[in-house]
Scaffold this motif. Sequence first.
Motif, PDB file in Angstrom:
ATOM      1  N   GLU A  48       3.318  37.728  86.546  1.00 18.08           N
ATOM      2  CA  GLU A  48       3.539  39.137  86.878  1.00 18.08           C
ATOM      3  C   GLU A  48       2.309  39.969  86.536  1.00 18.08           C
ATOM      4  O   GLU A  48       1.908  40.845  87.306  1.00 18.08           O
ATOM      5  N   GLU A  49       1.705  39.690  85.385  1.00 17.51           N
ATOM      6  CA  GLU A  49       0.487  40.408  84.991  1.00 17.51           C
ATOM      7  C   GLU A  49      -0.645  40.166  85.992  1.00 17.51           C
ATOM      8  O   GLU A  49      -1.444  41.052  86.278  1.00 17.51           O
ATOM      9  N   MET A  50      -0.696  38.954  86.526  1.00 14.58           N
ATOM     10  CA  MET A  50      -1.760  38.580  87.450  1.00 14.58           C
ATOM     11  C   MET A  50      -1.468  38.964  88.897  1.00 14.58           C
ATOM     12  O   MET A  50      -2.346  38.880  89.753  1.00 14.58           O
ATOM     13  N   GLY A  51      -0.207  39.338  89.177  1.00 18.91           N
ATOM     14  CA  GLY A  51       0.172  39.674  90.542  1.00 18.91           C
ATOM     15  C   GLY A  51       0.504  38.459  91.382  1.00 18.91           C
ATOM     16  O   GLY A  51       0.354  38.464  92.603  1.00 18.91           O
ATOM     17  N   TYR A  52       0.981  37.389  90.726  1.00 22.59           N
ATOM     18  CA  TYR A  52       1.336  36.152  91.410  1.00 22.59           C
ATOM     19  C   TYR A  52       2.859  35.950  91.425  1.00 22.59           C
ATOM     20  O   TYR A  52       3.553  36.322  90.473  1.00 22.59           O
ATOM     21  N   LYS A  53       3.333  35.337  92.484  1.00 23.33           N
ATOM     22  CA  LYS A  53       4.700  34.837  92.529  1.00 23.33           C
ATOM     23  C   LYS A  53       4.676  33.435  91.934  1.00 23.33           C
ATOM     24  O   LYS A  53       3.902  32.573  92.363  1.00 23.33           O
ATOM     25  N   VAL A  54       5.524  33.167  90.929  1.00 25.12           N
ATOM     26  CA  VAL A  54       5.522  31.879  90.238  1.00 25.12           C
ATOM     27  C   VAL A  54       6.485  30.905  90.906  1.00 25.12           C
ATOM     28  O   VAL A  54       7.652  31.220  91.121  1.00 25.12           O
ATOM     29  N   GLU A  55       5.965  29.726  91.219  1.00 25.72           N
ATOM     30  CA  GLU A  55       6.763  28.662  91.832  1.00 25.72           C
ATOM     31  C   GLU A  55       6.801  27.476  90.871  1.00 25.72           C
ATOM     32  O   GLU A  55       5.766  26.899  90.556  1.00 25.72           O
ATOM     33  N   ILE A  56       8.007  27.124  90.400  1.00 26.92           N
ATOM     34  CA  ILE A  56       8.163  26.058  89.415  1.00 26.92           C
ATOM     35  C   ILE A  56       8.347  24.704  90.096  1.00 26.92           C
ATOM     36  O   ILE A  56       9.163  24.567  91.005  1.00 26.92           O
ATOM     37  N   ASN A  57       7.579  23.706  89.634  1.00 27.79           N
ATOM     38  CA  ASN A  57       7.693  22.334  90.140  1.00 27.79           C
ATOM     39  C   ASN A  57       8.027  21.411  88.967  1.00 27.79           C
ATOM     40  O   ASN A  57       7.245  21.293  88.019  1.00 27.79           O
ATOM     41  N   LYS A  69       1.495  27.876  91.632  1.00 29.75           N
ATOM     42  CA  LYS A  69       2.304  26.659  91.567  1.00 29.75           C
ATOM     43  C   LYS A  69       2.211  26.079  90.163  1.00 29.75           C
ATOM     44  O   LYS A  69       1.139  25.645  89.724  1.00 29.75           O
ATOM     45  N   VAL A  70       3.354  26.078  89.477  1.00 28.64           N
ATOM     46  CA  VAL A  70       3.399  25.705  88.069  1.00 28.64           C
ATOM     47  C   VAL A  70       4.107  24.366  87.888  1.00 28.64           C
ATOM     48  O   VAL A  70       5.232  24.188  88.351  1.00 28.64           O
ATOM     49  N   GLY A  71       3.455  23.444  87.204  1.00 28.71           N
ATOM     50  CA  GLY A  71       4.060  22.153  86.903  1.00 28.71           C
ATOM     51  C   GLY A  71       4.671  22.151  85.523  1.00 28.71           C
ATOM     52  O   GLY A  71       4.043  22.599  84.542  1.00 28.71           O
ATOM     53  N   VAL A  72       5.914  21.669  85.415  1.00 34.76           N
ATOM     54  CA  VAL A  72       6.613  21.573  84.125  1.00 34.76           C
ATOM     55  C   VAL A  72       7.395  20.261  84.080  1.00 34.76           C
ATOM     56  O   VAL A  72       7.654  19.640  85.104  1.00 34.76           O
ATOM     57  N   ASN A  73       7.763  19.863  82.875  1.00 35.46           N
ATOM     58  CA  ASN A  73       8.746  18.806  82.692  1.00 35.46           C
ATOM     59  C   ASN A  73       9.957  19.487  82.082  1.00 35.46           C
ATOM     60  O   ASN A  73      10.004  19.747  80.885  1.00 35.46           O
ATOM     61  N   ALA A  74      10.931  19.822  82.914  1.00 37.41           N
ATOM     62  CA  ALA A  74      12.036  20.705  82.515  1.00 37.41           C
ATOM     63  C   ALA A  74      13.117  19.990  81.710  1.00 37.41           C
ATOM     64  O   ALA A  74      14.299  20.065  82.007  1.00 37.41           O
ATOM     65  N   ASP A  75      12.682  19.298  80.675  1.00 37.58           N
ATOM     66  CA  ASP A  75      13.621  18.646  79.767  1.00 37.58           C
ATOM     67  C   ASP A  75      13.044  18.697  78.365  1.00 37.58           C
ATOM     68  O   ASP A  75      12.954  17.701  77.659  1.00 37.58           O
ATOM     69  N   PHE A  76      12.640  19.906  77.971  1.00 36.73           N
ATOM     70  CA  PHE A  76      11.931  20.086  76.711  1.00 36.73           C
ATOM     71  C   PHE A  76      12.357  21.411  76.090  1.00 36.73           C
ATOM     72  O   PHE A  76      11.559  22.291  75.829  1.00 36.73           O
ATOM     73  N   ALA A  77      13.673  21.556  75.891  1.00 43.02           N
ATOM     74  CA  ALA A  77      14.202  22.781  75.301  1.00 43.02           C
ATOM     75  C   ALA A  77      13.666  22.926  73.871  1.00 43.02           C
ATOM     76  O   ALA A  77      13.503  21.936  73.162  1.00 43.02           O
ATOM     77  N   PRO A  78      13.360  24.162  73.439  1.00 48.64           N
ATOM     78  CA  PRO A  78      13.631  25.432  74.125  1.00 48.64           C
ATOM     79  C   PRO A  78      12.475  25.923  74.999  1.00 48.64           C
ATOM     80  O   PRO A  78      12.462  27.088  75.377  1.00 48.64           O
ATOM     81  N   PHE A  79      11.538  25.056  75.332  1.00 48.29           N
ATOM     82  CA  PHE A  79      10.379  25.502  76.102  1.00 48.29           C
ATOM     83  C   PHE A  79      10.635  25.519  77.602  1.00 48.29           C
ATOM     84  O   PHE A  79      10.256  26.462  78.284  1.00 48.29           O
ATOM     85  N   GLU A  80      11.241  24.454  78.115  1.00 42.39           N
ATOM     86  CA  GLU A  80      11.593  24.426  79.536  1.00 42.39           C
ATOM     87  C   GLU A  80      12.786  23.502  79.748  1.00 42.39           C
ATOM     88  O   GLU A  80      12.789  22.369  79.272  1.00 42.39           O
ATOM     89  N   PHE A  81      13.789  24.029  80.437  1.00 44.28           N
ATOM     90  CA  PHE A  81      14.967  23.235  80.780  1.00 44.28           C
ATOM     91  C   PHE A  81      15.702  23.944  81.905  1.00 44.28           C
ATOM     92  O   PHE A  81      15.405  25.098  82.227  1.00 44.28           O
ATOM     93  N   GLN A  82      16.657  23.252  82.515  1.00 40.92           N
ATOM     94  CA  GLN A  82      17.447  23.845  83.590  1.00 40.92           C
ATOM     95  C   GLN A  82      18.808  24.274  83.066  1.00 40.92           C
ATOM     96  O   GLN A  82      19.341  23.669  82.130  1.00 40.92           O
TER      97      GLN A  82
END
Length: 259
Positions: free
Chosen positions: A71-80, A38-51
């Motif tokens: 993927e390297e760790m074998g995890y499914k990533v869930e963006i919050n 479970k990954v926390g982001v603030n998706a309004d910070f282009a070019p790092f994270e945005f929708q």
Amino acid sequence: MAKKLLVLCMAALMAVAALVAGCGGDQQKAAEGEKVLKVGVNADFAPFEFQDENGKEYQGFDMDLIRAVGEEMGYKVEINNLNFDGLIPALEAGNIDVCISGMTINEERKQKVNFSDPYYKSGLSIIVAKDNDYIKKFEDLQGKKVAVQIGTTSAAEVKKIKDVDVKEFNSSADTFMELRAKGVDAVVNDRPVNDYYIMKSGETNVKALPDLLTSEDYGIAVSKKNEELLKEINTALKKLHENGKYDEIFTKWFGTTSK
């Protein structure tokens, strides 16, 4: 005959029960086998994270990187998607596993969370109107109105400048809007954010100044209670550097390699 029939019925019921239990066990096993990060982001910070334009897919350098790490760790990533100033509290509360959001590694944050090995080096830069000739460096912000994103190192550093009028906004996009509306004299953000904004928007009435304030390392934040996860993340980051995947992602978003 009645007794024999009763035995047969009981046997049939036991077989059905065993089958149901088996199916339930398989489903539980499958659920337990899928590891979710479970990954926390603030998706309004282009070019790092945005929708994207449809507001559905999360894009950016951080998004590609954390998916590669997962993927390297074998995890499914869930963006919050959360407010930036709510990321560390959400991590401390256990609502998310990690934060990756252009987050600078500093002493204040290290009191609350652990950070991965640095994955990006940045610095703060200034954007002003193209015809602005009275602001050329950070010292010139004294006595001026400056837009920053709340909770960021940009906000913390600008507040150290004497007599500056700091206006804080929820997103970097809002800081640019305020500059266009002439509500402030300047915007201070991380350099790649400012450069990406000018490149993608095609804005011709603003300019980025060459003067940089601070040298900052970005890191992936992890709860202090989860040292094992931190080790896994650092191992994955190392592998991504070694196999060239990190440089592939870096070039995609910044047009050059990380070297």
